[in-house]
Design a protein around this motif. Structure first.
Motif, short mmCIF file in Angstrom:
data_model
loop_
_atom_site.label_atom_id
_atom_site.label_comp_id
_atom_site.label_asym_id
_atom_site.label_seq_id
_atom_site.Cartn_x
_atom_site.Cartn_y
_atom_site.Cartn_z
N THR A 1 11.33 19.17 -35.14
CA THR A 1 11.57 17.74 -35.42
C THR A 1 13.04 17.72 -34.87
O THR A 1 13.68 18.79 -34.72
N VAL B 1 9.60 14.03 -49.09
CA VAL B 1 10.09 14.52 -47.77
C VAL B 1 11.35 14.78 -47.56
O VAL B 1 11.82 15.54 -46.69
N ASP C 1 13.46 5.43 -46.98
CA ASP C 1 14.41 6.30 -46.07
C ASP C 1 15.77 5.80 -45.96
O ASP C 1 15.93 4.53 -46.05
N TYR D 1 21.21 25.32 -48.20
CA TYR D 1 19.85 24.74 -48.07
C TYR D 1 18.69 25.61 -48.62
O TYR D 1 18.16 25.13 -49.19
#
Ligand SMILES: NC(=O)c1ccc[n+]([C@@H]2O[C@H](COP(=O)([O-])OP(=O)(O)OC[C@H]3O[C@@H](n4cnc5c(N)ncnc54)[C@H](O)[C@@H]3O)[C@@H](O)[C@H]2O)c1
Length: 238
Positions: free
Chosen positions: A177, A74, A33, A142
């Protein structure tokens, strides 16, 4: 033998739920990450700082990770600002597609080359989105980036089939999230108004359950498939 999963975006909502699920099932997890960990999960976990937009960092990530059985892509970003399609900037397009699509492609390509040297029980799972097939004109970059991820799934499913390596995709719907926290009221109202057959927000754990099933061999003979974890959003209804 210890099974290792490489999970990108490991400290986001969905990524962290995936990390926890694999650890709970006894896997070793390498979490990649750009953000530093806010919390360290219990279990055999290694954090490797990694920027998916920088393909130059892939070799170092893979040497540090060791032999990978499952790659879970992810990591992803939304546009920094939503805005009309007619005003979308090249900078925003490059930012979103550079991470979500280009980054995912080249990391998958590098891991695939490693996996074909030890293909047994290997699997790749991509996180795309309901936006892979749903138009949102306020974040077109996106949608384009996630439609690209869906093609990445198909391409690698096809290319890696000769090695028996399944490549599948999970399409989350509206999941609670960080990414969706800024549009909470909008989605609360839409869900109250009946947008989703299952009338609730999705949870990161809902996504992790599907990812784990696809990555761990629970669904043999399935490849190039996408699983909608979206409360039934994809249904056409009258
Ligand atoms: N939340 C939703 O409703 C939803 C719906 C559909 C799809 N998704 C997808 O699920 C994935 C995870 O999203 P989330 O909701 O957990 O969001 P999040 O913002 O909580 O997590 C995203 C993670 O990706 C990391 N990341 C961002 N840019 C990176 C980079 N350049 N290199 C490496 N890591 C990077 C972030 O640091 C963060 O930890 C994303 O691909 C997103 O597009 C989310």
């Amino acid at each position: 033998m210890t099974k290792t999963a490489l999970i990108t975006g490991a400290f986001g909502g969905i990524g962290f739920a995936c990390v926890q699920r694999f650890l709970k099932e006894g896997w070793r997890v390498v979490g990649a990450d750009i953000a530093a960990p806010l919390q360290t999960p219990n279990g055999d976990f290694t954090y490797i700082p990694f920027d998916l937009s920088d393909t130059g960092g892939i070799d170092a990530l893979l040497s540090a990770a060791g032999e990978i059985l499952a790659l879970v892509n992810v990591a992803g970003v939304a546009p920094k600002k939503r805005g009309d399609l007619l005003d979308m900037t090249e900078e925003s397009y490059d930012f979103v597609t550079g991470i979500n699509t280009k980054g995912t492609f080249f990391l998958t390509q590098a891991v695939a080359k490693q996996m074909i040297r030890h293909p047994e029980n290997c699997a790749i799972v991509n996180i795309s989105s309901m936006s892979a097939y749903t138009s949102s004109t306020s974040r077109g970059e996106y949608c384009i980036s996630k439609a690209g991820v869906s093609m990445i799934t198909k391409l690698f499913a096809d290319r890696l089939a000769e090695y028996d390596i399944p490549v599948n995709e999970v399409r989350p719907g509206i999941i609670a999230t960080n990414m969706t926290s800024g549009v909470k009221e909008k989605y609360d109202a839409l869900i109250d108004g009946g947008l989703l057959p299952l009338k609730r927000w999705g949870r990161p754990e809902d996504v992790a359950a599907a990812v784990f099933a696809l990555a761990s061999g629970a669904l043999p003979y399935v490849t190039g498939q996408s699983v909608d974890v979206d409360g039934g959003f994809h249904l056409r209804r009258l």
